[in-house]
Design a protein around this motif. Structure first.
Motif, short mmCIF file in Angstrom:
data_model
loop_
_atom_site.label_atom_id
_atom_site.label_comp_id
_atom_site.label_asym_id
_atom_site.label_seq_id
_atom_site.Cartn_x
_atom_site.Cartn_y
_atom_site.Cartn_z
N HIS A 34 -0.87 3.77 -10.29
CA HIS A 34 -1.21 4.24 -8.94
C HIS A 34 -1.62 3.07 -8.05
O HIS A 34 -1.30 3.05 -6.86
CB HIS A 34 -2.29 5.32 -8.99
CG HIS A 34 -1.75 6.66 -9.34
ND1 HIS A 34 -1.68 7.12 -10.63
CD2 HIS A 34 -1.23 7.66 -8.58
CE1 HIS A 34 -1.15 8.33 -10.64
NE2 HIS A 34 -0.87 8.68 -9.40
N HIS B 199 -1.09 3.83 -4.02
CA HIS B 199 -1.29 5.25 -3.70
C HIS B 199 -2.79 5.51 -3.53
O HIS B 199 -3.58 5.17 -4.39
CB HIS B 199 -0.70 6.13 -4.81
CG HIS B 199 -0.49 7.53 -4.36
ND1 HIS B 199 0.53 7.90 -3.54
CD2 HIS B 199 -1.20 8.65 -4.61
CE1 HIS B 199 0.45 9.19 -3.30
NE2 HIS B 199 -0.59 9.67 -3.94
N TYR C 87 -6.12 8.18 -2.11
CA TYR C 87 -6.61 9.55 -1.96
C TYR C 87 -7.61 9.47 -0.80
O TYR C 87 -8.74 9.04 -0.98
CB TYR C 87 -7.29 10.01 -3.26
CG TYR C 87 -7.65 11.47 -3.29
CD1 TYR C 87 -6.68 12.43 -3.51
CD2 TYR C 87 -8.97 11.89 -3.14
CE1 TYR C 87 -7.00 13.78 -3.57
CE2 TYR C 87 -9.30 13.23 -3.20
CZ TYR C 87 -8.32 14.17 -3.41
OH TYR C 87 -8.64 15.51 -3.47
N TYR D 134 -6.72 5.87 -5.82
CA TYR D 134 -6.30 7.16 -6.37
C TYR D 134 -7.05 7.57 -7.63
O TYR D 134 -7.16 8.75 -7.94
CB TYR D 134 -4.79 7.18 -6.61
CG TYR D 134 -4.25 8.58 -6.59
CD1 TYR D 134 -4.15 9.29 -5.39
CD2 TYR D 134 -3.88 9.23 -7.76
CE1 TYR D 134 -3.69 10.60 -5.36
CE2 TYR D 134 -3.41 10.53 -7.74
CZ TYR D 134 -3.33 11.21 -6.55
OH TYR D 134 -2.89 12.51 -6.53
N ASP E 186 3.95 10.35 -7.68
CA ASP E 186 3.32 9.42 -6.75
C ASP E 186 3.45 7.94 -7.09
O ASP E 186 3.26 7.09 -6.23
CB ASP E 186 1.81 9.72 -6.65
CG ASP E 186 1.54 11.09 -6.07
OD1 ASP E 186 2.42 11.67 -5.41
OD2 ASP E 186 0.43 11.59 -6.28
N ALA E 187 3.73 7.61 -8.34
CA ALA E 187 3.72 6.20 -8.74
C ALA E 187 5.08 5.72 -9.25
O ALA E 187 5.17 4.68 -9.92
CB ALA E 187 2.63 5.96 -9.79
#
Length: 171
Positions: free
Chosen positions: A15, A20, A22, A27, A65-66
């Protein structure tokens, strides 16, 4: 190194490499929230499956996401954990409804313990959006009845009730 620790490090590393986030956090903030919620409800999971479920919490978004593949996850972890990550990966779509479609929900329901992890993920998202007064809280609230209906399995009764309660508490 133990499977769970190795999986956690793998998820955090991938991540980070994908940059990525949050909200404003790295993340792993979200991944750790999902893991902590799973710890509270792990009694709902058969003891022999708990380590794979905890590991699944760390990689539940890694394909989506990764930019990892099913085979990448399987190589780094095991087939059970890769199956969980795969089941929890949204479909391709232009919006939330297209990405979280019937095929997606069916895959979650049919993959042992995927509904449990998805409930933990949603509880983390609802809690975070509630605490930060995010507009997503209302979106999650509007979706909640349909969300529960789509991933519900009897083993998740207690955790689904907990999710419902989050919307009854003052926001």
């Amino acid at each position: 190194m133990k499977k769970l620790e190795k999986t956690k490090e793998y998820a955090i590393r991938k991540h980070k490499e994908a940059n990525h986030k949050y909200d404003e956090y790295d993340y792993d903030f979200h991944l750790n929230m999902v893991f902590e919620i799973a710890k509270k409800f792990i009694h709902l999971v058969e003891p022999t499956e708990q380590e794979n479920v905890f590991a699944g919490c760390w990689v539940h978004d890694i394909i989506e996401d990764a930019r990892e593949t099913y085979n990448d996850v399987k190589k780094e972890t095991n087939e059970t954990i890769a199956e969980l990550a795969y089941a929890l990966t949204n479909e391709k779509g232009r919006n939330r409804a297209e990405r979280a479609n019937e095929k997606y929900y069916k895959g979650i329901r049919e993959t042992k313990n995927a509904s449990f992890i998805k409930f933990c993920d949603r509880i983390a998202n609802v809690t975070h959006s509630k605490n930060n007064r995010s507009r997503m809280f209302d979106k999650y609230k509007d979706e909640n009845e349909n969300f529960i209906a789509n991933i519900y399995i009897p083993e998740c009764q207690e955790i689904s009730e907990h999710l419902k309660e989050l919307f009854k508490e003052k926001h």
